[in-house]
Design a protein around this motif. Structure first.
Motif, PDB file in Angstrom:
ATOM      1  N   SER A  58       0.833  -1.202   0.000  1.00 49.75           N
ATOM      2  CA  SER A  58       0.000   0.000   0.000  1.00 49.75           C
ATOM      3  C   SER A  58       0.872   1.257   0.000  1.00 49.75           C
ATOM      4  O   SER A  58       0.623   2.194  -0.778  1.00 49.75           O
ATOM      5  CB  SER A  58      -0.918  -0.018   1.222  1.00 49.75           C
ATOM      6  OG  SER A  58      -1.639   1.176   1.311  1.00 49.75           O
ATOM      7  N   ASN A  59       1.885   1.275   0.844  1.00 53.52           N
ATOM      8  CA  ASN A  59       2.780   2.441   0.903  1.00 53.52           C
ATOM      9  C   ASN A  59       3.539   2.641  -0.405  1.00 53.52           C
ATOM     10  O   ASN A  59       3.709   3.774  -0.874  1.00 53.52           O
ATOM     11  CB  ASN A  59       3.756   2.305   2.068  1.00 53.52           C
ATOM     12  CG  ASN A  59       3.075   2.412   3.411  1.00 53.52           C
ATOM     13  OD1 ASN A  59       1.973   2.938   3.530  1.00 53.52           O
ATOM     14  ND2 ASN A  59       3.718   1.890   4.437  1.00 53.52           N
ATOM     15  N   ILE A  60       3.991   1.556  -1.005  1.00 53.64           N
ATOM     16  CA  ILE A  60       4.709   1.655  -2.279  1.00 53.64           C
ATOM     17  C   ILE A  60       3.783   2.167  -3.373  1.00 53.64           C
ATOM     18  O   ILE A  60       4.169   3.006  -4.196  1.00 53.64           O
ATOM     19  CB  ILE A  60       5.328   0.291  -2.660  1.00 53.64           C
ATOM     20  CG1 ILE A  60       6.477  -0.036  -1.710  1.00 53.64           C
ATOM     21  CG2 ILE A  60       5.807   0.285  -4.099  1.00 53.64           C
ATOM     22  CD1 ILE A  60       7.025  -1.430  -1.873  1.00 53.64           C
ATOM     23  N   THR A  61       2.549   1.673  -3.387  1.00 54.82           N
ATOM     24  CA  THR A  61       1.580   2.112  -4.394  1.00 54.82           C
ATOM     25  C   THR A  61       1.266   3.595  -4.242  1.00 54.82           C
ATOM     26  O   THR A  61       1.228   4.337  -5.230  1.00 54.82           O
ATOM     27  CB  THR A  61       0.287   1.279  -4.283  1.00 54.82           C
ATOM     28  OG1 THR A  61       0.615  -0.101  -4.406  1.00 54.82           O
ATOM     29  CG2 THR A  61      -0.707   1.669  -5.352  1.00 54.82           C
ATOM     30  N   ILE A  62       1.046   4.033  -3.020  1.00 55.80           N
ATOM     31  CA  ILE A  62       0.773   5.459  -2.775  1.00 55.80           C
ATOM     32  C   ILE A  62       1.953   6.303  -3.219  1.00 55.80           C
ATOM     33  O   ILE A  62       1.789   7.345  -3.871  1.00 55.80           O
ATOM     34  CB  ILE A  62       0.437   5.689  -1.287  1.00 55.80           C
ATOM     35  CG1 ILE A  62      -0.905   5.059  -0.950  1.00 55.80           C
ATOM     36  CG2 ILE A  62       0.432   7.166  -0.948  1.00 55.80           C
ATOM     37  CD1 ILE A  62      -1.216   5.013   0.538  1.00 55.80           C
ATOM     38  N   SER A  85      -7.166  -2.796  -6.418  1.00 62.76           N
ATOM     39  CA  SER A  85      -6.554  -3.468  -7.567  1.00 62.76           C
ATOM     40  C   SER A  85      -5.093  -3.049  -7.735  1.00 62.76           C
ATOM     41  O   SER A  85      -4.246  -3.889  -8.062  1.00 62.76           O
ATOM     42  CB  SER A  85      -7.346  -3.200  -8.841  1.00 62.76           C
ATOM     43  OG  SER A  85      -7.240  -1.849  -9.226  1.00 62.76           O
ATOM     44  N   GLN A  86      -4.781  -1.791  -7.479  1.00 57.82           N
ATOM     45  CA  GLN A  86      -3.392  -1.333  -7.585  1.00 57.82           C
ATOM     46  C   GLN A  86      -2.521  -1.953  -6.495  1.00 57.82           C
ATOM     47  O   GLN A  86      -1.381  -2.356  -6.747  1.00 57.82           O
ATOM     48  CB  GLN A  86      -3.330   0.197  -7.510  1.00 57.82           C
ATOM     49  CG  GLN A  86      -3.949   0.898  -8.686  1.00 57.82           C
ATOM     50  CD  GLN A  86      -3.238   0.569  -9.979  1.00 57.82           C
ATOM     51  OE1 GLN A  86      -2.020   0.524 -10.053  1.00 57.82           O
ATOM     52  NE2 GLN A  86      -4.022   0.304 -11.014  1.00 57.82           N
ATOM     53  N   GLU A  90       0.632  -4.650  -6.903  1.00 55.59           N
ATOM     54  CA  GLU A  90       1.937  -4.490  -6.256  1.00 55.59           C
ATOM     55  C   GLU A  90       2.299  -5.736  -5.452  1.00 55.59           C
ATOM     56  O   GLU A  90       3.452  -6.188  -5.478  1.00 55.59           O
ATOM     57  CB  GLU A  90       1.938  -3.250  -5.356  1.00 55.59           C
ATOM     58  CG  GLU A  90       3.249  -2.984  -4.665  1.00 55.59           C
ATOM     59  CD  GLU A  90       4.390  -2.701  -5.624  1.00 55.59           C
ATOM     60  OE1 GLU A  90       5.531  -3.096  -5.302  1.00 55.59           O
ATOM     61  OE2 GLU A  90       4.156  -2.082  -6.677  1.00 55.59           O
ATOM     62  N   LEU A  91       1.332  -6.301  -4.745  1.00 55.84           N
ATOM     63  CA  LEU A  91       1.584  -7.539  -4.002  1.00 55.84           C
ATOM     64  C   LEU A  91       1.969  -8.684  -4.926  1.00 55.84           C
ATOM     65  O   LEU A  91       2.874  -9.459  -4.629  1.00 55.84           O
ATOM     66  CB  LEU A  91       0.343  -7.933  -3.195  1.00 55.84           C
ATOM     67  CG  LEU A  91       0.139  -7.234  -1.865  1.00 55.84           C
ATOM     68  CD1 LEU A  91      -1.240  -7.537  -1.306  1.00 55.84           C
ATOM     69  CD2 LEU A  91       1.209  -7.642  -0.882  1.00 55.84           C
TER      70      LEU A  91
END
Length: 131
Positions: A58-62, A85-86, A90-91
């Protein structure tokens, strides 16, 4: 009645009663504290996805969205389906890379020990997401 209870719970008896009440919390609660990240949300390519993995993704996506669209971009303004979905993408990328690294033999006992050592040396900065 309260007076007799007060008289009974004096001196060493008080410590025995307190110890008897706290020992179950110490022994039963300590295992839950040690396994905070062991809650599995699922798996990708045989690699389990934990809550901490989800938070890192989540942090990487943000951060990726802020890099693309500027620091003023608010990820929470996106539709929840798009957000999830994003983060899932990433996961999948992270766990696929981890699975491939394991299959190539790049992750072994030595690298785990080194990662744990550097994780402890960095005083709070966690690098567990890539190990």
């Amino acid at each position: 009645m309260l007076e007799s209870l007060r008289n009974f719970l004096t001196g060493p008896r008080l410590f025995i009663v307190i110890a008897a009440c706290t020992l179950p919390f110490v022994f039963l609660g300590s295992t839950s504290l040690l396994n905070q990240t062991s809650t599995s949300l699922g798996s990708v390519n045989g690699e389990t996805v934990t809550e901490s993995d989800f938070q890192v993704a989540s942090n990487i996506t943000i951060q990726r969205f802020k890099t693309l669209y500027g620091e003023d971009f608010d990820f929470s303004m996106l539709d929840e389906d798009i957000q999830l979905s994003q983060i899932k993408n990433e996961l999948i990328v992270q766990k696929s890379l981890l699975s491939q690294a394991r299959s190539l033999g790049l992750i072994n006992k030595t690298t785990r020990e080194l990662a744990k050592k550097t994780d402890n040396d960095q005083s709070g900065i966690s690098n567990r997401w890539w190990v």
